[in-house]
Write a protein that holds these residues in place. Structure first.
Motif, short mmCIF file in Angstrom:
data_model
loop_
_atom_site.label_atom_id
_atom_site.label_comp_id
_atom_site.label_asym_id
_atom_site.label_seq_id
_atom_site.Cartn_x
_atom_site.Cartn_y
_atom_site.Cartn_z
N GLU A 279 4.98 80.12 11.22
CA GLU A 279 3.58 79.95 11.64
C GLU A 279 3.36 78.55 12.27
OE1 GLU A 279 1.31 83.15 8.84
OE2 GLU A 279 1.41 81.43 8.06
N TYR A 280 4.06 77.68 11.87
CA TYR A 280 3.92 76.20 11.85
C TYR A 280 4.84 75.81 13.11
CZ TYR A 280 2.77 75.41 7.12
OH TYR A 280 2.08 75.48 5.92
N ARG A 281 4.19 75.12 14.08
CA ARG A 281 4.94 74.42 15.12
C ARG A 281 5.87 73.34 14.56
NH1 ARG A 281 3.54 75.69 19.67
NH2 ARG A 281 4.72 74.06 20.84
N SER A 282 6.80 72.99 15.42
CA SER A 282 7.89 72.06 14.93
C SER A 282 7.39 70.66 14.68
CB SER A 282 9.16 71.95 15.81
OG SER A 282 8.84 71.76 17.15
N ASP A 283 6.33 70.40 15.32
CA ASP A 283 5.70 68.94 15.37
C ASP A 283 4.14 69.05 14.53
OD1 ASP A 283 4.00 70.59 17.01
OD2 ASP A 283 4.09 69.04 18.82
N LEU A 284 4.33 70.08 13.62
CA LEU A 284 3.24 70.10 12.67
C LEU A 284 2.62 68.70 12.22
CD1 LEU A 284 1.09 71.92 10.79
CD2 LEU A 284 2.96 71.71 9.16
N ILE A 285 1.45 68.39 12.07
CA ILE A 285 0.64 67.29 11.46
C ILE A 285 0.29 68.02 10.09
CG2 ILE A 285 -0.84 65.42 11.11
CD1 ILE A 285 1.72 65.13 12.97
N TYR A 286 0.64 67.75 8.86
CA TYR A 286 -0.27 68.25 7.76
C TYR A 286 -0.67 67.20 6.83
CZ TYR A 286 0.20 71.49 3.51
OH TYR A 286 -0.06 71.98 2.30
N PHE A 287 -2.04 67.05 6.75
CA PHE A 287 -2.71 66.23 5.70
C PHE A 287 -3.09 66.76 4.59
CE2 PHE A 287 -4.31 64.38 10.02
CZ PHE A 287 -3.31 63.17 10.03
N CYS A 288 -2.72 66.33 3.41
CA CYS A 288 -3.13 66.57 1.99
C CYS A 288 -2.73 65.51 1.11
CB CYS A 288 -2.17 67.82 1.43
SG CYS A 288 -0.49 67.47 1.37
N GLN A 289 -3.07 65.49 -0.21
CA GLN A 289 -3.02 64.53 -0.87
C GLN A 289 -1.71 63.81 -1.26
OE1 GLN A 289 -4.28 67.37 -1.80
NE2 GLN A 289 -3.73 67.87 -4.21
N ASP A 290 -0.54 64.74 -0.96
CA ASP A 290 0.78 63.97 -1.03
C ASP A 290 1.26 63.64 0.46
OD1 ASP A 290 0.91 64.59 -3.57
OD2 ASP A 290 2.10 66.40 -3.46
N GLY A 291 0.40 63.86 1.35
CA GLY A 291 1.07 63.56 2.79
C GLY A 291 0.65 62.35 3.27
N PRO A 292 0.59 62.03 4.51
CA PRO A 292 0.49 63.23 5.67
C PRO A 292 2.27 63.28 5.80
CG PRO A 292 0.53 61.00 6.68
CD PRO A 292 0.20 60.59 5.18
N TYR A 293 2.34 64.63 6.17
CA TYR A 293 3.56 65.21 6.69
C TYR A 293 3.74 65.28 8.01
CZ TYR A 293 4.13 66.25 1.67
OH TYR A 293 4.12 66.27 0.28
N ARG A 294 4.83 65.07 8.59
CA ARG A 294 5.05 65.35 10.16
C ARG A 294 6.19 66.15 10.40
NH1 ARG A 294 2.89 60.21 9.41
NH2 ARG A 294 1.28 59.90 10.62
N GLY A 295 6.13 67.25 11.04
CA GLY A 295 7.23 67.86 11.23
C GLY A 295 7.39 68.98 10.31
N LEU A 296 8.48 69.93 10.37
CA LEU A 296 8.71 70.88 9.37
C LEU A 296 9.70 70.31 8.25
CD1 LEU A 296 9.35 73.93 11.80
CD2 LEU A 296 7.12 73.23 10.64
N GLU A 297 10.10 69.50 8.00
CA GLU A 297 11.16 69.12 7.22
C GLU A 297 10.33 68.24 5.86
OE1 GLU A 297 14.16 70.17 6.60
OE2 GLU A 297 13.80 71.50 8.35
N GLN A 298 9.57 67.43 6.20
CA GLN A 298 8.96 66.66 5.22
C GLN A 298 8.13 67.20 4.20
OE1 GLN A 298 6.37 63.67 7.42
NE2 GLN A 298 8.18 62.49 7.75
N GLN A 299 7.44 68.25 4.55
CA GLN A 299 6.81 68.84 3.28
C GLN A 299 7.54 70.10 2.82
OE1 GLN A 299 6.75 70.19 6.46
NE2 GLN A 299 6.18 72.29 6.40
N LYS A 300 8.65 70.59 3.24
CA LYS A 300 9.42 71.65 2.93
C LYS A 300 9.52 71.76 1.50
CE LYS A 300 12.46 73.66 5.76
NZ LYS A 300 13.83 73.80 6.27
N GLU A 301 10.18 70.92 0.80
CA GLU A 301 10.53 70.96 -0.64
C GLU A 301 9.16 70.94 -1.42
OE1 GLU A 301 12.50 70.88 -4.13
OE2 GLU A 301 13.26 70.96 -2.03
N ARG A 302 8.25 70.30 -0.98
CA ARG A 302 6.87 70.29 -1.91
C ARG A 302 6.26 71.56 -1.79
NH1 ARG A 302 4.99 68.16 -6.09
NH2 ARG A 302 3.39 66.46 -5.82
#
Length: 189
Positions: free
Chosen positions: A82-105
């Motif tokens: 559902e995510y674009r490969s250039d996703l920007i994800y803001f959360c208390q552990d982020g920010p995450y960019r792309g699909l790899e940075q947030q994958k483990e969490r």
């Protein structure tokens, strides 16, 4: 006083509480979710006279129940799709960019909220063009405790564009990292 409304009126399924979605519809929604992620285009489509905010909002409303069912069933393959490969994800552990940075969490989060004996519910969902806001909670079916909750905004350019910005506040009350046996239940791409 403003009259309360059911946020799921005119949607294909109601995920505001456990037990509202029939078994046959669950399978249909998973199949539909698999098809929706295949519609994402390589480039974010422009909002124009043909792909209007009204069309995008309609697609987001069609997508929403498939997202909920994918989370309940631990379908990480659909959720990641559902995510674009250039996703920007803001959360208390982020920010995450792309699909790899947030994958483990995020894999741990999905495992905890989709674990057997826990049901994720979304009591509130609202749509405005390419914006989808929702509140969620996970309830332990044995103890009735809320094990996690949060609120999220997705900026999703319909089925053709997918989610390119996600903001989330989440709180886990019982666990933060999932044990290996729960991680193994999450379907990966």
């Amino acid at each position: 006083m403003i009259k309360r409304v059911n946020y799921y009126q005119n949607l294909e399924a109601d995920y505001s509480r456990p037990g509202l979605v029939p078994e046959d519809l669950k399978a249909k929604l998973i199949a539909k979710g698999e098809e929706i992620v295949k519609q994402m285009e390589a480039e974010l489509p422009p909002i124009d006279d043909e792909y209007t905010l009204e069309v995008i909002e309609k697609e987001n409303k069609e997508w929403w129940p498939t997202h909920c069912e994918a989370l309940r069933q631990g379908r990480g393959d659909i959720l990641t799709g559902e995510y674009r490969s250039d996703l920007i994800y803001f959360c208390q552990d982020g920010p995450y960019r792309g699909l790899e940075q947030q994958k483990e969490r995020e894999q741990h989060w999905w495992a905890l909220i989709a674990q057997p004996g826990v049901t994720m519910c979304w009591p509130i969902v609202m749509f405005w063009g390419e914006h989808t806001f929702f509140e969620w909670k996970c309830v332990d079916e044995e103890t009735n405790e809320t094990i996690a909750k949060g609120n999220v905004t997705w900026v999703r350019r319909g089925n053709r564009g997918g989610c390119y910005l996600k903001t989330e506040q989440l709180t886990f009350y019982r666990d933060v990292f999932a044990p290996d046996e729960l991680l193994k239940l999450i379907t990966t791409a």
